[in-house]
Design a protein around this motif. Structure first.
Motif, PDB file in Angstrom:
ATOM      1  N   ILE A 278       5.004   2.687 -14.255  1.00  0.00           N
ATOM      2  CA  ILE A 278       5.193   1.340 -14.789  1.00  0.00           C
ATOM      3  C   ILE A 278       6.188   1.418 -15.932  1.00  0.00           C
ATOM      4  N   SER A 279       7.261   0.679 -15.808  1.00  0.00           N
ATOM      5  CA  SER A 279       8.294   0.697 -16.839  1.00  0.00           C
ATOM      6  C   SER A 279       7.864  -0.170 -18.018  1.00  0.00           C
ATOM      7  N   SER A 280       8.670  -0.157 -19.067  1.00  0.00           N
ATOM      8  CA  SER A 280       8.355  -0.953 -20.256  1.00  0.00           C
ATOM      9  C   SER A 280       8.390  -2.451 -19.959  1.00  0.00           C
ATOM     10  N   THR A 281       9.079  -2.835 -18.889  1.00  0.00           N
ATOM     11  CA  THR A 281       9.160  -4.248 -18.515  1.00  0.00           C
ATOM     12  C   THR A 281       8.073  -4.637 -17.521  1.00  0.00           C
ATOM     13  N   GLY A 282       7.226  -3.670 -17.153  1.00  0.00           N
ATOM     14  CA  GLY A 282       6.152  -3.961 -16.220  1.00  0.00           C
ATOM     15  C   GLY A 282       6.496  -3.697 -14.768  1.00  0.00           C
ATOM     16  N   HIS A 283       7.710  -3.214 -14.482  1.00  0.00           N
ATOM     17  CA  HIS A 283       8.099  -2.942 -13.102  1.00  0.00           C
ATOM     18  C   HIS A 283       7.368  -1.701 -12.583  1.00  0.00           C
ATOM     19  N   GLN A 284       6.879  -1.782 -11.338  1.00  0.00           N
ATOM     20  CA  GLN A 284       6.152  -0.667 -10.747  1.00  0.00           C
ATOM     21  C   GLN A 284       7.031   0.057  -9.733  1.00  0.00           C
ATOM     22  N   SER A 285       6.946   1.365  -9.730  1.00  0.00           N
ATOM     23  CA  SER A 285       7.706   2.160  -8.774  1.00  0.00           C
ATOM     24  C   SER A 285       6.877   3.364  -8.348  1.00  0.00           C
ATOM     25  N   CYS A 286       7.341   4.038  -7.314  1.00  0.00           N
ATOM     26  CA  CYS A 286       6.614   5.173  -6.749  1.00  0.00           C
ATOM     27  C   CYS A 286       6.893   6.438  -7.571  1.00  0.00           C
ATOM     28  N   ARG A 287       5.849   7.066  -8.073  1.00  0.00           N
ATOM     29  CA  ARG A 287       5.995   8.270  -8.880  1.00  0.00           C
ATOM     30  C   ARG A 287       6.553   9.432  -8.051  1.00  0.00           C
ATOM     31  N   GLU A 288       6.086   9.562  -6.777  1.00  0.00           N
ATOM     32  CA  GLU A 288       6.554  10.652  -5.925  1.00  0.00           C
ATOM     33  C   GLU A 288       8.043  10.510  -5.628  1.00  0.00           C
ATOM     34  N   CYS A 289       8.489   9.298  -5.351  1.00  0.00           N
ATOM     35  CA  CYS A 289       9.925   9.077  -5.126  1.00  0.00           C
ATOM     36  C   CYS A 289      10.721   9.436  -6.377  1.00  0.00           C
TER      37      CYS A 289
ATOM     38  N   ARG B 262       9.889  11.708  -8.592  1.00  0.00           N
ATOM     39  CA  ARG B 262       9.951  13.168  -8.674  1.00  0.00           C
ATOM     40  C   ARG B 262      11.020  13.708  -7.723  1.00  0.00           C
ATOM     41  N   ILE B 263      11.068  13.192  -6.516  1.00  0.00           N
ATOM     42  CA  ILE B 263      12.041  13.672  -5.522  1.00  0.00           C
ATOM     43  C   ILE B 263      13.458  13.432  -6.012  1.00  0.00           C
ATOM     44  N   ARG B 264      13.706  12.243  -6.574  1.00  0.00           N
ATOM     45  CA  ARG B 264      15.047  11.944  -7.089  1.00  0.00           C
ATOM     46  C   ARG B 264      15.398  12.874  -8.250  1.00  0.00           C
ATOM     47  N   ASN B 265      14.418  13.163  -9.123  1.00  0.00           N
ATOM     48  CA  ASN B 265      14.680  14.063 -10.255  1.00  0.00           C
ATOM     49  C   ASN B 265      14.989  15.478  -9.778  1.00  0.00           C
ATOM     50  N   ARG B 266      14.228  15.966  -8.778  1.00  0.00           N
ATOM     51  CA  ARG B 266      14.485  17.306  -8.250  1.00  0.00           C
ATOM     52  C   ARG B 266      15.881  17.386  -7.616  1.00  0.00           C
ATOM     53  N   ALA B 267      16.228  16.341  -6.865  1.00  0.00           N
ATOM     54  CA  ALA B 267      17.550  16.321  -6.231  1.00  0.00           C
ATOM     55  C   ALA B 267      18.651  16.292  -7.283  1.00  0.00           C
ATOM     56  N   SER B 268      18.419  15.547  -8.351  1.00  0.00           N
ATOM     57  CA  SER B 268      19.407  15.461  -9.426  1.00  0.00           C
ATOM     58  C   SER B 268      19.573  16.808 -10.132  1.00  0.00           C
ATOM     59  N   ARG B 269      18.449  17.525 -10.362  1.00  0.00           N
ATOM     60  CA  ARG B 269      18.542  18.836 -11.013  1.00  0.00           C
ATOM     61  C   ARG B 269      19.261  19.843 -10.115  1.00  0.00           C
TER      62      ARG B 269
ATOM     63  N   SER C 173       0.823  -1.209   0.000  1.00  0.00           N
ATOM     64  CA  SER C 173       0.000   0.000   0.000  1.00  0.00           C
ATOM     65  C   SER C 173       0.856   1.258   0.000  1.00  0.00           C
ATOM     66  N   HIS C 174       2.123   1.144   0.467  1.00  0.00           N
ATOM     67  CA  HIS C 174       3.022   2.294   0.526  1.00  0.00           C
ATOM     68  C   HIS C 174       4.421   1.866   0.085  1.00  0.00           C
ATOM     69  N   CYS C 175       5.177   2.811  -0.443  1.00  0.00           N
ATOM     70  CA  CYS C 175       6.557   2.530  -0.825  1.00  0.00           C
ATOM     71  C   CYS C 175       7.443   2.601   0.416  1.00  0.00           C
ATOM     72  N   LYS C 176       8.728   2.377   0.234  1.00  0.00           N
ATOM     73  CA  LYS C 176       9.646   2.369   1.380  1.00  0.00           C
ATOM     74  C   LYS C 176       9.752   3.745   2.035  1.00  0.00           C
ATOM     75  N   ASN C 177       9.366   4.798   1.294  1.00  0.00           N
ATOM     76  CA  ASN C 177       9.365   6.151   1.870  1.00  0.00           C
ATOM     77  C   ASN C 177       7.971   6.565   2.353  1.00  0.00           C
ATOM     78  N   ASN C 178       7.090   5.595   2.472  1.00  0.00           N
ATOM     79  CA  ASN C 178       5.744   5.772   3.027  1.00  0.00           C
ATOM     80  C   ASN C 178       4.827   6.634   2.156  1.00  0.00           C
ATOM     81  N   HIS C 179       5.086   6.661   0.838  1.00  0.00           N
ATOM     82  CA  HIS C 179       4.147   7.308  -0.071  1.00  0.00           C
ATOM     83  C   HIS C 179       3.076   6.291  -0.466  1.00  0.00           C
TER      84      HIS C 179
END
Length: 237
Positions: free
Chosen positions: A209-220, A222-229, A194-200
């Motif tokens: 959902i990636s092209s291979t079907g892997h699911q990940s947290c969209r909010e996480c 975004r946070i990684r992209n902002r930190a990278s920028r 129900s929640h990711c490891k960061n409790n989202h």
């Protein structure tokens, strides 16, 4: 050699069983209650009689009390009939088929594709069929087989997945180790994160959902992209 009439044969069988302590008749009340439970789930007298390999009239007479007692062998066969579809039945409860189609939708498999795989005219006809209380056994079996094939594979339709999960439809993982055909069965939400490891919250609009079907947290993401920028724009010391 003298041939026994049917009545004489039945009489001899009755006397032999009674002499050997074998129950010939049973109390019909538990059988009646069991039949009424099955009918409450949507099974017809015909489905029950076909599952027990007996006449529909015998089942009807037990239900309406015409039979003050029931043959023990018949009672055992009727008590063995449950919600699970059997090849001897023309029709099956549709609830398991509906749950399977909905679970595949929640995995990204479009109803149109599923209908084509099942040799059904189109997705509208498929949806109408699984919303009925009963479905032909052959159709139930075909849906069962397709579900076994696709339930562990992500489908290509991300929008289908998002819409299905927005409607609260449960993916196959929620039905793992649960009898999906039982009318009273409830899917296990604990089997789905129900929640990711960061409790989202992993709601449908927060899943990537990636092209291979892997699911990940969209909010996480975004946070990684902002930190990278920020790192890219921070001048070097």
């Amino acid at each position: 050699m003298t041939r026994l009439t049917d009545r004489s044969r039945q009489q001899k069988q009755y006397l032999w069983r009674r002499a050997n302590g074998i129950e010939v008749f049973a109390d019909p009340a538990p059988v009646r209650a069991h039949i009424q439970k099955l009918m409450g789930w949507g099974m017809t007298l015909e489905m029950i009689s076909q599952g027990a390999d007996c006449s529909g009239q015998a089942v009807r007479f037990i239900v309406d009390g015409t039979f003050p007692r029931a043959k023990a062998e018949l009672a055992q066969r009727l008590l063995a009939v449950d919600h699970r579809p059997r090849p001897s039945q023309w029709f099956a409860l549709a609830i398991g088929a509906r749950r399977r189609i909905e679970a595949l939708n929640a995995m990204g498999w479009q109803s149109q594709y599923l209908a084509e795989r099942l040799d059904i005219y189109d997705r509208v006809r498929l949806q109408l069929m699984i919303k009925q209380p009963r479905i032909r056994y052959t159709t139930w079996h075909a849906i069962h087989e397709l579900y076994e094939e696709l339930s562990d594979k992500p489908g290509p339709g991300r929008n289908t997945m998002v819409r299905a999960r927005n409607r609260g439809l449960m993916p196959p993982l929620a039905w793992y180790d649960i009898d999906i055909d039982h009318p009273a069965a409830i899917p296990s939400r604990a089997a789905i994160r129900s929640h990711c490891k960061n409790n989202h919250a992993l709601s449908p609009d927060n899943i990537l959902i990636s092209s291979t079907g892997h699911q990940s947290c969209r909010e996480c993401h975004r946070i990684r992209n902002r930190a990278s920028r920020r790192r890219d724009t921070t001048p070097a010391a």
